[in-house]
Scaffold this motif. Structure first.
Motif, mmCIF file in Angstrom:
data_model
loop_
_atom_site.group_PDB
_atom_site.id
_atom_site.type_symbol
_atom_site.label_atom_id
_atom_site.label_comp_id
_atom_site.label_asym_id
_atom_site.label_seq_id
_atom_site.Cartn_x
_atom_site.Cartn_y
_atom_site.Cartn_z
ATOM 1 N N GLN B 30 28.687 44.194 75.257
ATOM 2 C CA GLN B 30 28.355 43.856 76.645
ATOM 3 C C GLN B 30 26.961 44.387 76.988
ATOM 4 O O GLN B 30 26.681 45.564 76.824
ATOM 5 C CB GLN B 30 29.384 44.466 77.600
ATOM 6 C CG GLN B 30 30.790 43.970 77.450
ATOM 7 C CD GLN B 30 30.957 42.547 77.959
ATOM 8 O OE1 GLN B 30 30.271 42.112 78.883
ATOM 9 N NE2 GLN B 30 31.890 41.820 77.360
ATOM 10 N N VAL B 31 26.117 43.505 77.516
ATOM 11 C CA VAL B 31 24.801 43.946 78.010
ATOM 12 C C VAL B 31 24.949 44.418 79.456
ATOM 13 O O VAL B 31 24.475 45.496 79.823
ATOM 14 C CB VAL B 31 23.772 42.806 77.900
ATOM 15 C CG1 VAL B 31 22.463 43.210 78.552
ATOM 16 C CG2 VAL B 31 23.544 42.433 76.438
ATOM 17 N N GLU B 32 25.616 43.602 80.262
ATOM 18 C CA GLU B 32 25.793 43.976 81.674
ATOM 19 C C GLU B 32 27.238 44.359 81.981
ATOM 20 O O GLU B 32 27.518 45.044 82.958
ATOM 21 C CB GLU B 32 25.379 42.807 82.577
ATOM 22 C CG GLU B 32 23.925 42.422 82.437
ATOM 23 C CD GLU B 32 23.548 41.219 83.299
ATOM 24 O OE1 GLU B 32 22.557 40.535 82.958
ATOM 25 O OE2 GLU B 32 24.242 40.945 84.305
ATOM 26 N N GLY B 33 28.162 43.861 81.164
ATOM 27 C CA GLY B 33 29.576 44.070 81.427
ATOM 28 C C GLY B 33 30.203 42.847 82.056
ATOM 29 O O GLY B 33 29.531 42.023 82.665
ATOM 30 N N GLY B 34 31.495 42.714 81.851
ATOM 31 C CA GLY B 34 32.253 41.657 82.518
ATOM 32 C C GLY B 34 32.070 40.279 81.940
ATOM 33 O O GLY B 34 32.226 39.293 82.653
ATOM 34 N N GLN B 35 31.733 40.153 80.673
ATOM 35 C CA GLN B 35 31.485 38.851 80.067
ATOM 36 C C GLN B 35 32.469 38.575 78.933
ATOM 37 O O GLN B 35 32.535 39.319 77.959
ATOM 38 C CB GLN B 35 30.061 38.753 79.525
ATOM 39 C CG GLN B 35 29.746 37.426 78.866
ATOM 40 C CD GLN B 35 29.886 36.244 79.842
ATOM 41 O OE1 GLN B 35 29.317 36.243 80.929
ATOM 42 N NE2 GLN B 35 30.655 35.237 79.435
ATOM 43 N N CYS B 36 33.185 37.463 79.054
ATOM 44 C CA CYS B 36 34.092 37.020 77.985
ATOM 45 C C CYS B 36 33.278 36.377 76.857
ATOM 46 O O CYS B 36 32.261 35.718 77.115
ATOM 47 C CB CYS B 36 35.106 36.028 78.566
ATOM 48 S SG CYS B 36 36.150 35.216 77.349
ATOM 49 N N VAL B 37 33.747 36.569 75.653
ATOM 50 C CA VAL B 37 33.099 35.970 74.483
ATOM 51 C C VAL B 37 34.161 35.237 73.671
ATOM 52 O O VAL B 37 35.129 35.840 73.226
ATOM 53 C CB VAL B 37 32.428 37.046 73.603
ATOM 54 C CG1 VAL B 37 31.828 36.413 72.349
ATOM 55 C CG2 VAL B 37 31.364 37.792 74.397
ATOM 56 N N ASP B 38 33.979 33.940 73.490
ATOM 57 C CA ASP B 38 34.863 33.174 72.620
ATOM 58 C C ASP B 38 34.376 33.297 71.187
ATOM 59 O O ASP B 38 33.170 33.505 70.939
ATOM 60 C CB ASP B 38 34.890 31.700 73.039
ATOM 61 C CG ASP B 38 35.835 31.453 74.210
ATOM 62 O OD1 ASP B 38 36.527 30.425 74.207
ATOM 63 O OD2 ASP B 38 35.866 32.302 75.118
ATOM 64 N N PHE B 39 35.293 33.113 70.241
ATOM 65 C CA PHE B 39 34.938 33.411 68.854
ATOM 66 C C PHE B 39 35.687 32.493 67.897
ATOM 67 O O PHE B 39 36.895 32.282 68.044
ATOM 68 C CB PHE B 39 35.290 34.865 68.552
ATOM 69 C CG PHE B 39 34.899 35.352 67.191
ATOM 70 C CD1 PHE B 39 35.853 35.488 66.188
ATOM 71 C CD2 PHE B 39 33.585 35.677 66.899
ATOM 72 C CE1 PHE B 39 35.499 35.953 64.929
ATOM 73 C CE2 PHE B 39 33.219 36.140 65.644
ATOM 74 C CZ PHE B 39 34.180 36.288 64.660
ATOM 75 N N ASN B 40 34.963 31.926 66.944
ATOM 76 C CA ASN B 40 35.538 31.180 65.825
ATOM 77 C C ASN B 40 35.111 31.862 64.528
ATOM 78 O O ASN B 40 34.064 32.533 64.496
ATOM 79 C CB ASN B 40 35.009 29.735 65.811
ATOM 80 C CG ASN B 40 35.879 28.754 66.576
ATOM 81 O OD1 ASN B 40 35.938 27.572 66.256
ATOM 82 N ND2 ASN B 40 36.548 29.241 67.623
ATOM 83 N N ALA B 41 35.901 31.666 63.492
ATOM 84 C CA ALA B 41 35.514 32.199 62.187
ATOM 85 C C ALA B 41 36.041 31.296 61.087
ATOM 86 O O ALA B 41 37.190 30.832 61.150
ATOM 87 C CB ALA B 41 36.059 33.617 62.001
ATOM 88 N N PHE B 42 35.206 31.041 60.094
ATOM 89 C CA PHE B 42 35.549 30.189 58.955
ATOM 90 C C PHE B 42 35.257 30.953 57.673
ATOM 91 O O PHE B 42 34.326 31.756 57.611
ATOM 92 C CB PHE B 42 34.680 28.913 58.938
ATOM 93 C CG PHE B 42 34.808 28.048 60.154
ATOM 94 C CD1 PHE B 42 34.042 28.300 61.287
ATOM 95 C CD2 PHE B 42 35.669 26.965 60.164
ATOM 96 C CE1 PHE B 42 34.136 27.498 62.407
ATOM 97 C CE2 PHE B 42 35.769 26.147 61.286
ATOM 98 C CZ PHE B 42 35.008 26.420 62.408
ATOM 99 N N ASN B 43 36.036 30.653 56.639
ATOM 100 C CA ASN B 43 35.692 31.097 55.294
ATOM 101 C C ASN B 43 34.334 30.464 54.961
ATOM 102 O O ASN B 43 34.182 29.237 54.999
ATOM 103 C CB ASN B 43 36.784 30.634 54.324
ATOM 104 C CG ASN B 43 36.486 30.950 52.866
ATOM 105 O OD1 ASN B 43 35.360 31.233 52.464
ATOM 106 N ND2 ASN B 43 37.526 30.888 52.053
ATOM 107 N N LEU B 44 33.343 31.277 54.670
ATOM 108 C CA LEU B 44 31.986 30.767 54.439
ATOM 109 C C LEU B 44 31.927 29.809 53.252
ATOM 110 O O LEU B 44 31.054 28.934 53.182
ATOM 111 C CB LEU B 44 31.037 31.951 54.208
ATOM 112 C CG LEU B 44 29.542 31.662 54.121
ATOM 113 C CD1 LEU B 44 29.022 31.055 55.422
ATOM 114 C CD2 LEU B 44 28.772 32.942 53.808
#
Lengths: 70, 307
Positions: B30-44
């Motif tokens: 968080q830079v400021e706080g209060g921010q949701c982050v969505d995330f995906n991940a794949f086998n490279l």
């Protein structure tokens, strides 16, 4: 391995007749995957055979639920 | 002390696909706080293996945090990443990523920042299509399940400097994006930047990771009956197809159990009313409920992940 030779309800009817005699006979119908799990459990020493394992299950589950046993 | 390999700021409205090799850590901060982050991940090395929220929430619950893994989908079911640290401790694996459809249908927008499109645009750098975006792991997102069985989003209290550290257990393409919801309470009705840092994990970091199973049921394309990715979109029947389902036909066998009077009394005391007069089904339920109680390592339906 025995296979189910008659429709399932026939075994239930036979069992219900015999339940009126002394003791209590219950017929369970299990598939090969369920039997594999039980036989593997027997193989690990939980009980000497299937019937003993099933009776162990009744006893231990009843002990875990003393509030249900009058 | 960890070596920093890369650092960048993710601006609102954007995402970034990052090659994260095994033994590297991605810090999402968080830079400021209060921010949701969505995330995906794949086998490279095999994009068809990807993080699976369904399996992850079954194993770890609705709020995976420090000490949990991000798992890939069946039939792969490997731990791809480990949450090494989580200073906030509230994440979500119930909600899908927000989408253009959501903002048009609910708010009337022709165009709006949304996680699906951000993920698709970030993944496009690696040749993936919008259809390849998968269910997101939502970091710094507070959600609840109501008594009526609905999931709801609540405000969050993450602050500047809060972070999650994700340790790659295998080479992955990690794709975080700044959640696009500014007119929902997901990020307290605002959009803020996020800082991303890639570290080399230390030996001490690696030593904290619990072991996960290595089983023959964790399959790769080498074991698939159909390993080739279909190139055309049209579906049509293979006339040469012959079904090969596991353990079929399912065959039933009667097992007769003679209960003593005492055993019958115990049985009658604990059998479930839902089975009525069907003692066979009632006893079957008892057998497998007992087995679960005595032998099952994880919650019902969840795969075991420990020894």
């Amino acid at each position: 391995m025995e296979y189910c030779l008659y429709p399932i309800f026939v075994y239930d009817l036979l069992a219900s007749q015999e339940e009126k005699m002394a003791g209590r006979r219950v017929t369970i119908v299990l598939n090969q995957q369920q039997l594999e799990l039980l036989d593997r459990t027997i193989g690990k020493g939980a009980a000497p055979d299937r019937e003993s394992l099933i009776k162990l299950a009744i006893r231990e589950l009843a002990q875990a639920r003393p509030e249900t046993v009058r | 002390m960890r070596t920093i390999l890369n650092q960048l700021t993710l601006e609102p409205g954007t995402g970034k696909a990052i090659e994260l090799l095994a033994g590297q850590i991605l810090r999402i901060e968080q830079v400021e706080g209060g921010q949701c982050v969505d995330f995906n991940a794949f086998n490279l090395h095999d994009y068809k293996e990807f993080m699976h929220c369904g399996r992850t929430r079954t194993v770890h619950g609705f709020n995976p945090a420090q000490g949990t893994f991000l798992w890939s989908q069946p039939p792969r079911e490997r731990a791809l990443l480990y949450i090494l640290a989580d200073t906030y401790g509230r994440n979500d694996v119930l909600f899908p990523r927000c989408s253009a459809y959501l903002y048009e249908s609910a708010y009337g927008f022709d165009a709006h920042t949304n996680c699906h499109d951000m993920q698709a645009e970030a993944q496009r750098e690696y040749g993936l299509t919008p259809d390849d975006v998968h269910d997101s792991f939502n970091f710094f997102m507070n959600t609840e399940v109501t008594l009526e069985g609905r999931a709801s989003i609540t405000r969050q209290t993450s602050k500047a400097g809060d972070y999650v550290d994700l340790l790659a257990l295998t080479d992955v393409l990690a794709v975080p994006n700044v959640c696009g919801a500014d007119i929902m309470r997901t990020s307290n009705f605002g959009l803020k930047p996020i800082r991303l840092t890639v570290f080399e994990a230390t030996e001490a970091d690696l030593a904290t990771v619990p072991r996960t199973p290595v089983l023959k049921s964790q399959r790769t394309p080498a074991e698939f009956r159909q390993p080739n990715i279909k190139a055309d979109r049209e579906l049509y029947r293979d006339p040469g197809y012959r079904p090969q389902f596991t353990n079929t036909p399912i065959v039933h066998q009667p097992i007769v159990v003679e209960l003593s009077d005492d055993e019958a009394a115990l049985f009658d005391a604990i059998k479930l009313d839902m089975y009525g007069d069907d003692d066979g089904q009632a006893l079957r339920d008892i057998i497998f409920t007992w087995w679960e109680t005595r032998y099952l390592a994880a919650a019902s339906g969840a795969p075991a992940i420990g020894d």
